[in-house]
Design an enzyme around this catalytic site. Structure first.
Site, PDB file in Angstrom:
ATOM      1  NE  ARG A   1      -6.922   7.061   3.104  1.00 15.11           N
ATOM      2  CZ  ARG A   1      -7.805   6.168   3.533  1.00 15.11           C
ATOM      3  NH1 ARG A   1      -8.699   6.504   4.447  1.00 15.11           N
ATOM      4  NH2 ARG A   1      -7.794   4.933   3.071  1.00 15.11           N
TER       5      ARG A   1
ATOM      6  CG  ASP B   1      -3.081  -1.668   6.227  1.00 17.50           C
ATOM      7  OD1 ASP B   1      -3.514  -2.815   6.440  1.00 17.50           O
ATOM      8  OD2 ASP B   1      -3.577  -0.900   5.376  1.00 17.50           O
TER       9      ASP B   1
ATOM     10  CG  ASN C   1      -6.497   3.224   5.826  1.00 21.44           C
ATOM     11  OD1 ASN C   1      -5.806   2.479   5.141  1.00 21.44           O
ATOM     12  ND2 ASN C   1      -7.666   2.852   6.322  1.00 21.44           N
TER      13      ASN C   1
ATOM     14  N   GLY D   1       0.830  -1.201   0.000  1.00 20.90           N
ATOM     15  CA  GLY D   1       0.000   0.000   0.000  1.00 20.90           C
ATOM     16  C   GLY D   1       0.866   1.253   0.000  1.00 20.90           C
TER      17      GLY D   1
ATOM     18  CB  ALA E   1      23.073  16.548  44.947  1.00 22.56           C
TER      19      ALA E   1
ATOM     20  CG  ASN F   1      25.887   8.510  48.581  1.00 27.12           C
ATOM     21  OD1 ASN F   1      25.575   9.297  47.695  1.00 27.12           O
ATOM     22  ND2 ASN F   1      25.287   8.488  49.750  1.00 27.12           N
TER      23      ASN F   1
HETATM   24  C1  UD1 Z   1     -10.177  -4.989   1.772  1.00 23.23           C
HETATM   25  C2  UD1 Z   1     -11.172  -6.065   1.395  1.00 23.23           C
HETATM   26  C3  UD1 Z   1     -12.524  -5.747   2.031  1.00 23.23           C
HETATM   27  C4  UD1 Z   1     -12.361  -5.681   3.536  1.00 23.23           C
HETATM   28  C5  UD1 Z   1     -11.290  -4.636   3.889  1.00 23.23           C
HETATM   29  C6  UD1 Z   1     -10.997  -4.694   5.362  1.00 23.23           C
HETATM   30  C7  UD1 Z   1     -10.544  -6.815  -0.842  1.00 23.23           C
HETATM   31  C8  UD1 Z   1     -10.836  -6.734  -2.282  1.00 23.23           C
HETATM   32  N1  UD1 Z   1     -11.332  -6.099  -0.041  1.00 23.23           N
HETATM   33  O1  UD1 Z   1     -10.646  -3.774   1.191  1.00 23.23           O
HETATM   34  O2  UD1 Z   1     -13.471  -6.770   1.719  1.00 23.23           O
HETATM   35  O3  UD1 Z   1     -13.586  -5.337   4.132  1.00 23.23           O
HETATM   36  O4  UD1 Z   1     -10.068  -4.917   3.197  1.00 23.23           O
HETATM   37  O5  UD1 Z   1     -10.165  -3.654   5.720  1.00 23.23           O
HETATM   38  O6  UD1 Z   1      -9.645  -7.516  -0.432  1.00 23.23           O
HETATM   39  N2  UD1 Z   1      -2.743  -4.127  -1.063  1.00 23.23           N
HETATM   40  C9  UD1 Z   1      -1.615  -4.379  -1.782  1.00 23.23           C
HETATM   41  N3  UD1 Z   1      -1.668  -4.310  -3.147  1.00 23.23           N
HETATM   42  C10 UD1 Z   1      -2.803  -3.998  -3.810  1.00 23.23           C
HETATM   43  C11 UD1 Z   1      -3.962  -3.727  -3.051  1.00 23.23           C
HETATM   44  C12 UD1 Z   1      -3.903  -3.797  -1.684  1.00 23.23           C
HETATM   45  O7  UD1 Z   1      -0.553  -4.676  -1.215  1.00 23.23           O
HETATM   46  O8  UD1 Z   1      -2.773  -3.971  -5.062  1.00 23.23           O
HETATM   47  C13 UD1 Z   1      -2.687  -4.214   0.407  1.00 23.23           C
HETATM   48  C14 UD1 Z   1      -2.881  -2.876   1.072  1.00 23.23           C
HETATM   49  O9  UD1 Z   1      -1.638  -2.255   1.323  1.00 23.23           O
HETATM   50  C15 UD1 Z   1      -3.561  -3.241   2.376  1.00 23.23           C
HETATM   51  C16 UD1 Z   1      -4.352  -4.491   1.998  1.00 23.23           C
HETATM   52  O10 UD1 Z   1      -3.763  -5.006   0.833  1.00 23.23           O
HETATM   53  O11 UD1 Z   1      -2.642  -3.590   3.379  1.00 23.23           O
HETATM   54  C17 UD1 Z   1      -5.829  -4.198   1.788  1.00 23.23           C
HETATM   55  O12 UD1 Z   1      -5.983  -3.293   0.725  1.00 23.23           O
HETATM   56  P1  UD1 Z   1      -7.011  -2.098   0.781  1.00 23.23           P
HETATM   57  O13 UD1 Z   1      -6.871  -1.287  -0.448  1.00 23.23           O
HETATM   58  O14 UD1 Z   1      -6.938  -1.420   2.096  1.00 23.23           O
HETATM   59  O15 UD1 Z   1      -8.373  -2.919   0.688  1.00 23.23           O
HETATM   60  P2  UD1 Z   1      -9.803  -2.392   1.130  1.00 23.23           P
HETATM   61  O16 UD1 Z   1     -10.380  -1.622   0.002  1.00 23.23           O
HETATM   62  O17 UD1 Z   1      -9.734  -1.772   2.452  1.00 23.23           O
HETATM   63 MG    MG Z   2      -8.202  -0.986   3.717  1.00 23.63          MG
END
Ligand code: UD1
Ligand code: MG
Length: 457
Positions: free
Chosen positions: A27, A117, A238, A23, A374, A371
């Site tokens: 943010r 994360d 995030n 990710g 101070a 000791n």
């Molecule tokens: C995901 C789930 C969702 C769940 C939510 C919980 C999917 C499609 N959806 O959505 O059902 O409710 O988590 O928080 O899985 N990441 C990568 N590479 C990518 C995409 C994501 O490494 O191409 C990693 C992100 O860094 C993160 C994790 O995967 O650590 C989840 O990705 P994120 O984009 O947060 O998924 P959500 O949309 O939150």
């Molecule tokens: Mg997420």
């Protein structure tokens, strides 16, 4: 002979954990990648890697974004066996998992997918997530009841069985009303995982490869399970507010653990710990104390209010503070006493040593029973290098002394108050390193008379 009551030994299932950490974390508004921010002194990624290992993952794969050598290096330090894979394009969670295809191909009995994360998931929850696989399920999903389900994938059930996970953007209004949602983590049976993941397509509103589609694909032929967790555990980070929320949850857990283990925390909510703080029973911690990483406090020691400890050992019955600072390498012997406004760094203090007020003891060793008066300062730094001060047993360092290192003070020696000590002091000697006091009888009235006259002119 009575039949043996021994349970039949079941060989432990092997487990590959794939941790997604590709990710961007925009943010967070940070120069540091999101997963390298800290909760209780350990990176988010470090927490996740540690927890999956505790839950039995024998192999680890970490998926990082392009040009993230820093994340890869941190993963290797946190968990040396971790294999690093790069997801060059961010095309969704299933695509990210498939970046570790090589690891998946050398399969394990269980494959666990964790998010870098999401640091609060416990080892117990990861174990519960793995459990249905041993019972024959192809996929297990970690779900929770959301206070507000917005943004989460909804768990779609038919006749009590999980049949699909629908992402917010793809969900109908009816589906959006569902509050049982996907925490994101998943466990898949190792012999099926690659086959399932390779069938995932990107026909959805975002055009991404969704890991969540594994449910529908696997569900056509196999059993799919839902394991329920607390919403608090699946908190994903995030932004900085969520980072602070995770810190809050983690600190609360640590406080509960110490209280349960026989530590007195007078005002638990004011004391902050590190992931690795070790406190023995009957330690007493007064309000407003901060423990940085690497602190061990033994039985019966007292940490008084407003003290800050990091990389320090405090032996049985010792007393620290109020307002004391123990920095890395500080080691206090049994019943040693460190008082207010005292800083100890890289220094070993023997049993019963007292440094009660306003002192700095750094790069030093102090023998038992000495000791330190101070305002004593070990002058350890000459602008280029650090030097050691060695004080023997039973020595007495008078107040407001400067010990200019490298220097040694022998056993049972005395240093007169206000001394600047630049040469070694033998055992049992008295060292004085200050101007000799001069007395001028009757000087003050004569001075006042002169000064008053001068003012009138
Ligand atoms: C995901 C789930 C969702 C769940 C939510 C919980 C999917 C499609 N959806 O959505 O059902 O409710 O988590 O928080 O899985 N990441 C990568 N590479 C990518 C995409 C994501 O490494 O191409 C990693 C992100 O860094 C993160 C994790 O995967 O650590 C989840 O990705 P994120 O984009 O947060 O998924 P959500 O949309 O939150
Ligand atoms: Mg997420």
């Amino acid at each position: 002979m009575a039949p043996s009551a021994d349970p039949i030994a079941v060989p432990a299932r092997t487990c590959l954990a794939i941790v997604l950490a590709a990710g961007e974390g925009t943010r967070m508004k940070s120069a540091t990648p999101k997963v390298l921010h800290h909760v209780a002194g350990r990176s988010l990624l470090g927490h996740v890697l540690h927890t999956v290992q505790e839950a039995g993952a024998s192999r680890l794969a970490v998926v990082v974004g392009p040009e993230r050598a820093d994340v890869a290096a941190a993963a290797r330090i946190a968990a040396p066996p971790a294999e690093i894979y790069t997801q060059t394009e961010r095309l969704g969670t299933a695509h990210a998992v498939l970046a570790a295809r090589e690891a998946l191909a050398r399969s394990a009995d269980d494959v666990v997918i964790a998010f870098g994360d999401t640091p609060l998931v416990t080892a117990e929850t990861f174990r519960r997530l793995r459990a249905p696989l041993a019972q024959g399920a192809a996929v297990a999903v970690l779900g929770f009841e959301a206070k507000d389900p917005t943004g989460y994938g909804r768990l779609i059930r038919r006749d009590g069985r999980l049949v699909a996970i629908r992402e917010e953007r793809d969900a109908s209004p009816d589906e959006r009303a569902i509050t049982l949602v996907n925490g994101g983590l998943m466990a898949l049976r190792g012999d099926l995982a690659l086959g399932i993941l390779e069938r995932i397509r990107n026909h959805n509103a975002k055009g991404e490869y969704y890991l969540t589609d594994a449910v529908e694909i696997a569900g056509a032929e196999h059993e799919v399970a839902v394991v329920i967790a607390d919403e608090e555990e699946v908190l994903g980070i995030n932004d900085r507010a969520q980072l602070a929320a995770a810190e809050r949850v983690f600190q609360a857990r640590l406080r509960r653990r110490f209280l349960a283990d026989g530590v007195t925390l007078v005002a638990p909510e004011t004391v902050f710990f590190s992931f690795d703080t070790i406190l023995s029973r009957d330690v007493l911690v007064e309000p407003y104390v901060v423990f940085g990483p690497g602190v061990v406090v033994e039985e019966g020691a007292v940490i008084h209010a407003f003290s800050h400890l990091e990389g320090a050992r405090v032996a049985k019955g010792a007393s620290v503070g109020p307002y004391a600072r123990l920095r890395p390498g500080a080691a206090l012997g049994e019943k040693a006493r460190i008082g207010n406004f005292v800083e100890i760094k890289n220094a070993t203090l023997g049993a019963g040593v007292k440094v009660n007020h306003l002192s700095y003891v750094g790069d030093a060793s102090v023998g038992e029973g000495s000791n330190i008066g101070a305002g004593t300062i070990t002058c350890n730094y000459d602008g280029f290098a650090k030097h050691r001060t060695v004080i023997g047993k039973g020595a007495f360092i008078g107040t407001n002394s400067s010990l200019v290192a490298p220097v040694r003070i022998g056993d049972n020696a005395y240093v007169g108050s206000g001394s600047v000590i630049t040469h070694d002091v033998p055992a049992d000697a008295l060292a004085l390193g200050r101007g000799r006091q001069a007395i001028k009888e009757g000087w003050a009235p004569a001075f006042r008379a002169r000064a008053t006259a001068a003012k009138k002119d």
